[in-house]
Structure formats: structure tokens, C-alpha cells
Design an enzyme around this catalytic site. Structure first.
Site, short mmCIF file in Angstrom:
data_model
loop_
_atom_site.label_atom_id
_atom_site.label_comp_id
_atom_site.label_asym_id
_atom_site.label_seq_id
_atom_site.Cartn_x
_atom_site.Cartn_y
_atom_site.Cartn_z
N CYS A 174 0.89 -1.15 0.00
CA CYS A 174 0.00 0.00 0.00
C CYS A 174 0.93 1.20 0.00
O CYS A 174 1.57 1.48 1.01
CB CYS A 174 -0.91 0.04 1.22
SG CYS A 174 -1.88 1.56 1.26
N CYS A 192 -0.31 4.08 2.62
CA CYS A 192 -0.27 3.89 4.08
C CYS A 192 -0.06 2.41 4.38
O CYS A 192 1.03 1.89 4.17
CB CYS A 192 -1.50 4.46 4.76
SG CYS A 192 -3.08 3.99 4.03
N SER A 193 -1.08 1.71 4.84
CA SER A 193 -0.83 0.34 5.30
C SER A 193 -2.03 -0.56 5.05
O SER A 193 -2.25 -1.50 5.79
CB SER A 193 -0.51 0.36 6.78
OG SER A 193 -1.64 0.88 7.49
N CYS A 194 -2.81 -0.28 4.01
CA CYS A 194 -3.97 -1.12 3.73
C CYS A 194 -3.51 -2.57 3.54
O CYS A 194 -2.51 -2.83 2.88
CB CYS A 194 -4.68 -0.63 2.47
SG CYS A 194 -5.40 1.00 2.72
FE FE Z 1 -3.47 2.27 2.69
#
Ligand code: FE
Length: 200
Positions: free
Chosen positions: A103, A106-108
Site C-alpha cells: 500500500c 499507508c498500510s492497507c
Molecule cells: Fe493504505
């Protein structure tokens, strides 16, 4: 819990965060215990769901077809669904293609099948470098992808969470689904590793 670039934190996530902060401040829980719990979800509980999905796909060709056609629905067949797993796309590794997930914003991450994202997945260097130099990043994970194999990087979007269906390793003919699931690591479902043949 990782942030999510597609939406603000849900009410339940805010409540969980607030509760965790309060418990730590009051000295009611040890932050190390919280870390241990998160570690458990990151490495043990979470990715086991995904491993079962992979093992099913390896042993049931009709299921594999459904999984690649509609990941969300096929994953739900095994009972896994929820936040950050609402729209799942499963990408298959083959002798021609190696897939890897990121991602970039961010951190999906697909929580229902992989649990909580590892720290490195959320780190800026991984997020930027895997797009620019996927083979180099894979090499750092100890994963060699032959030059003739195409590397595809899948960036989670507002709608989609990806999961890699790794290649079934040689030497596992006749193995049960449960035995196969044991072989499947979290990193293989992110695409930074391959599933090693047994005994290697
Ligand atoms: Fe994300």
C-alpha cells in the site's frame, strides 16, 4: 491497528485505541503484553486464515477458480470476512508471474485473511522501494525471482485489498489441506517470499 487511507477510523477502532491507551496509562496492562498479543495476531492467528484459503485453492480446482474470479465471495465461503477484507482480489503466482503487494499510501492490508500488517509493510522504505525496484526488495527478503519471470506489484486502492496465491511447492503431492496450510507463510501471501518445498 494500522491506519486506513480509504476512510477515517471506525468507531470500534477508536474505542479499541482509547481503551488500550487507558489500560496502559492506568497500569492495568503491560504494553509488552499488548505487543505480544499483537505479535500473535500478526504472525500466528491472522495469517492462518489466509493459509487455509491457499491450501483449499491448491487442492480444489473449482474453489481456486471461484477464488480468482471473486476473492471476497470465495474467502467468505471459508468464513473469513470483515474490515479491510470487503473487496478482495486474489492474484496467482505462476511460473511466468510473481506478484507482490504494497500500500504505497499507508498500510492497507487484508486483515481477515492475513491478520495485522507487519511493521516493515507499513514502513516508508518498503512502500516506496517495492514499486521502484521490486526485484531488489525481494532479494533482501531472500527471494530470488528469475529474470524471465514477470514481477507485478499490486498497490492497494481505495476499494481493493489484494492477497497472493503462491505456487504450490513440489514434493507436496497427496498432502492434505491441513498439511499444506502449515507450509504457507504470511510473507508468501504478501509475495515477498515463496512457499518452500518441504524439507528445504
Ligand atoms: Fe493504505
Amino acid at each position: 491497528m494500522g491506519e486506513n487511507h480509504t476512510r477515517p477510523l471506525s468507531e470500534i477502532e477508536i474505542r479499541v485505541k482509547a481503551l488500550e491507551t487507558l489500560l496502559i496509562e492506568k497500569g492495568l496492562v503491560d504494553p509488552a503484553a499488548v505487543d505480544a498479543l499483537i505479535d500473535t495476531y500478526e504472525h500466528k492467528v491472522g495469517p492462518r486464515n489466509g493459509a487455509k484459503v491457499v491450501a483449499r485453492a491448491w487442492t480444489d480446482p473449482a474453489y481456486k477458480q471461484r477464488l480468482l474470479a471473486d476473492g471476497t465471495k470465495a474467502i467468505l465461503e471459508l468464513g473469513y470476512s470483515g474490515i479491510q477484507g470487503e473487496d478482495m482480489v486474489v492474484v496467482e503466482n505462476t511460473p511466468e508471474v510473481h506478484n507482490v503487494l504494497v500500500c504505497t499510501l499507508c498500510s492497507c492490508y487484508p486483515w481477515p485473511t492475513l491478520g495485522l500488517p507487519p511493521v516493515w509493510y507499513k514502513s516508508a522504505p518498503y512502500r516506496s522501494r517495492v514499486v521502484i525496484d521490486p526485484r531488489g526488495v525481494l532479494k533482501e527478503f531472500g527471494t530470488e525471482v528469475a529474470d524471465e519471470v514477470k514481477v507485478k506489484v499490486w498497490d492497494s486502492t481505495a476499494e481493493l485489498r489484494y492477497m497472493v496465491l503462491p505456487e504450490r511447492p513440489a514434493g507436496t503431492e497427496g498432502w492434505s489441506e491441513a498439511q499444506l496450510a502449515e507450509l504457507v507463510s504470511r510473507d508468501a501471501m504478501i509475495g515477498v517470499a515463496k512457499v518452500a518445498a518441504p524439507g528445504k
